[in-house]
Design a protein around this motif. Structure first.
Motif, PDB file in Angstrom:
ATOM      1  N   GLU A 134      30.707 -36.318 -96.524  1.00  0.00           N
ATOM      2  CA  GLU A 134      29.408 -36.983 -96.674  1.00  0.00           C
ATOM      3  C   GLU A 134      29.529 -38.104 -97.693  1.00  0.00           C
ATOM      4  OE1 GLU A 134      26.977 -33.707 -97.837  1.00  0.00           O
ATOM      5  OE2 GLU A 134      26.477 -33.222 -95.772  1.00  0.00           O
ATOM      6  N   ARG A 160      32.894 -31.962 -94.603  1.00  0.00           N
ATOM      7  CA  ARG A 160      31.998 -32.819 -93.837  1.00  0.00           C
ATOM      8  C   ARG A 160      32.117 -34.300 -94.189  1.00  0.00           C
ATOM      9  NH1 ARG A 160      26.285 -30.204 -94.197  1.00  0.00           N
ATOM     10  NH2 ARG A 160      25.815 -32.021 -92.954  1.00  0.00           N
ATOM     11  N   GLU A 212      27.272 -38.973 -92.833  1.00  0.00           N
ATOM     12  CA  GLU A 212      28.565 -38.320 -92.699  1.00  0.00           C
ATOM     13  C   GLU A 212      29.501 -39.262 -91.977  1.00  0.00           C
ATOM     14  OE1 GLU A 212      29.111 -34.465 -90.746  1.00  0.00           O
ATOM     15  OE2 GLU A 212      27.353 -33.826 -91.858  1.00  0.00           O
TER      16      GLU A 212
END
Length: 124
Positions: free
Chosen positions: A63, A61, A77
């Motif tokens: 992040e 993801r 993100e």
């Protein structure tokens, strides 16, 4: 004859595979205002603007946290996009397609007024 064709296919695969499949994307992260610390997994990557290699792994993801003096200003993100040539390579070369979506190359985070005020309070 068939063996010779297979050898050429194997050589072509070995040459094209590293070109087509990219496991990382170098993304540039910019913030307004600048000089905000950028963290990923509690590890300092640097100050904005920042260039960093991020994984193209499908389920990653990416992040990040924007911080000032170890105080979190924003958790977010990175914006992701599909990697066209990697997808084509996976399709035609029958390679596992787990690295087909990575972050966009340019990321801009404009901090809101309340976030900027928080930065100013930290600086005092």
């Amino acid at each position: 004859m068939k063996l010779q064709i297979r050898i050429y296919q194997l050589i072509s695969l070995m040459i094209l595979l590293p070109i087509v499949i990219q496991c990382t994307t170098t993304a540039t992260i910019r913030t307004e205002p600048i000089n905000v610390d950028i963290y990923q997994d509690n590890e300092l990557l640097g100050k904005s603007p920042l260039e960093h290699d991020f994984s193209n792994f499908l389920f990653n993801r990416n992040e990040i946290e924007l911080r000032k003096e170890d105080r979190v200003i924003r958790k977010t993100e990175l914006v992701r996009e599909g990697k066209f040539w990697t997808t084509v390579g996976c399709y035609f070369l029958y390679v596992p397609c787990l690295w087909i979506a990575g972050p966009k190359k340019d990321q801009l985070f404009i901090l809101e007024n309340y976030e900027i005020e928080r930065i100013n309070q930290i600086a005092k």
